[in-house]
Design a protein around this motif. Structure first.
Motif, short mmCIF file in Angstrom:
data_model
loop_
_atom_site.label_atom_id
_atom_site.label_comp_id
_atom_site.label_asym_id
_atom_site.label_seq_id
_atom_site.Cartn_x
_atom_site.Cartn_y
_atom_site.Cartn_z
N LYS A 16 -44.41 6.42 -22.40
CA LYS A 16 -43.45 5.63 -21.64
C LYS A 16 -42.86 6.43 -20.49
CE LYS A 16 -39.45 6.42 -24.68
NZ LYS A 16 -38.41 5.79 -25.45
N VAL A 17 -42.44 5.66 -19.49
CA VAL A 17 -41.72 6.23 -18.35
C VAL A 17 -40.29 5.75 -18.51
CG1 VAL A 17 -41.50 6.27 -15.83
CG2 VAL A 17 -43.77 6.21 -16.90
N CYS A 18 -39.35 6.68 -18.48
CA CYS A 18 -37.96 6.32 -18.74
C CYS A 18 -37.04 7.37 -18.13
CB CYS A 18 -37.71 6.21 -20.25
SG CYS A 18 -38.12 7.73 -21.14
N GLU A 19 -35.77 7.14 -18.27
CA GLU A 19 -34.79 8.13 -17.85
C GLU A 19 -34.50 9.04 -19.03
OE1 GLU A 19 -30.39 7.53 -16.53
OE2 GLU A 19 -31.70 6.79 -14.92
N ILE A 20 -34.52 10.35 -18.78
CA ILE A 20 -34.24 11.33 -19.83
C ILE A 20 -33.12 12.23 -19.31
CG2 ILE A 20 -35.18 13.21 -21.23
CD1 ILE A 20 -37.96 11.85 -20.80
N GLU A 21 -31.99 12.18 -19.98
CA GLU A 21 -30.81 12.95 -19.57
C GLU A 21 -30.50 12.74 -18.09
OE1 GLU A 21 -31.19 17.02 -20.91
OE2 GLU A 21 -31.55 16.39 -22.97
N GLY A 22 -30.60 11.49 -17.66
CA GLY A 22 -30.24 11.13 -16.29
C GLY A 22 -31.31 11.40 -15.24
N LEU A 23 -32.48 11.88 -15.67
CA LEU A 23 -33.55 12.20 -14.73
C LEU A 23 -34.78 11.35 -15.04
CD1 LEU A 23 -33.28 16.09 -14.90
CD2 LEU A 23 -32.49 14.62 -13.04
N PRO A 24 -35.62 11.08 -14.02
CA PRO A 24 -36.84 10.34 -14.28
C PRO A 24 -37.76 11.16 -15.19
CG PRO A 24 -36.79 11.11 -11.99
CD PRO A 24 -35.48 11.49 -12.63
N GLY A 25 -38.37 10.50 -16.16
CA GLY A 25 -39.24 11.22 -17.08
C GLY A 25 -40.40 10.36 -17.54
N GLU A 26 -41.48 11.03 -17.92
CA GLU A 26 -42.61 10.37 -18.55
C GLU A 26 -42.94 11.16 -19.79
OE1 GLU A 26 -47.15 8.76 -17.72
OE2 GLU A 26 -46.17 9.98 -16.18
N ILE A 27 -43.06 10.46 -20.91
CA ILE A 27 -43.40 11.10 -22.17
C ILE A 27 -44.88 10.85 -22.44
CG2 ILE A 27 -42.96 11.18 -24.66
CD1 ILE A 27 -40.11 10.09 -24.00
N LEU A 28 -45.60 11.93 -22.64
CA LEU A 28 -47.02 11.85 -22.97
C LEU A 28 -47.22 12.47 -24.35
CD1 LEU A 28 -46.83 12.93 -19.69
CD2 LEU A 28 -49.13 12.04 -19.86
N SER A 29 -48.28 12.05 -25.04
CA SER A 29 -48.53 12.63 -26.36
C SER A 29 -50.02 12.63 -26.66
CB SER A 29 -47.78 11.84 -27.44
OG SER A 29 -48.36 10.56 -27.60
N ARG A 30 -50.37 13.40 -27.66
CA ARG A 30 -51.75 13.43 -28.17
C ARG A 30 -51.73 13.88 -29.61
NH1 ARG A 30 -55.92 17.93 -26.83
NH2 ARG A 30 -56.26 17.70 -29.02
N VAL A 31 -52.79 13.53 -30.31
CA VAL A 31 -52.99 13.99 -31.68
C VAL A 31 -53.53 15.41 -31.59
CG1 VAL A 31 -54.36 13.62 -33.76
CG2 VAL A 31 -53.41 11.67 -32.52
N VAL A 32 -53.11 16.26 -32.52
CA VAL A 32 -53.57 17.66 -32.51
C VAL A 32 -54.90 17.74 -33.22
CG1 VAL A 32 -53.05 20.01 -33.27
CG2 VAL A 32 -51.25 18.56 -32.40
#
Length: 160
Positions: free
Chosen positions: A144-160
């Motif tokens: 998702k793309v969202c605000e994180i602590e007042g800043l623009p952010g994108e969270i990415l993930s993967r399986v290990v």
């Protein structure tokens, strides 16, 4: 480019850390501001505590093949969800665009595979296209793309 070297930050390495976090270019896509000395000292003391607490998880100094300090790589265990860790990296501007970010990400993913975690996350500024490309090409997907602590952010993930 040949190998890079990762070594955990130790109490005597603050000047290397401060070189990164006080650099406006480096921090533009992270916190949108350089970190002042006192705040950096406070953050650094937390890094040292975390580095001493875990063998693999923590923050690493990154050196290039001729042992120049070029940046930081981190693999931070999510203490609320022990199966998850956050991958991160910062490079001094002279080393941008030379493949070091990719190499750091690869080494940190390999380190993660030797632990009990099953999921890696990374948070970037959505405008940081080079970092996004590094992560996507290593199996991360955008959550998702969202605000994180007042800043623009994108969270990415993967399986290990």
């Amino acid at each position: 480019m040949s190998n890079i070297i990762l070594e955990k930050f130790e109490p005597t390495d603050f000047s290397s850390y401060f070189l990164l976090v006080s650099n406006e270019q480096v921090m533009k896509m992270i916190s949108e501001r350089s970190i002042p000395l006192e705040e950096a000292k406070e953050n650094y003391s937390k890094i040292i505590v975390r580095n001493e607490k875990y063998d693999i998880f923590g923050s690493y100094k990154v050196f290039n093949e001729i042992y120049e300090f070029i940046g930081l790589g981190s693999l931070i265990l999510n203490e609320d969800k022990n199966e998850e860790a956050e991958l991160g990296y910062m490079l001094l501007p002279n080393y941008w665009g030379k493949g070091y970010g990719s190499k750091i990400a690869e080494l940190l993913i390999e380190k993660a595979k030797s632990t009990c975690i099953s999921r890696l996350t990374a948070i970037i500024d959505p405008k940081n296209i080079p970092s996004r490309k590094i992560l996507i090409s290593r199996g991360f997907h955008s959550e998702k793309v969202c605000e994180i602590e007042g800043l623009p952010g994108e969270i990415l993930s993967r399986v290990v």
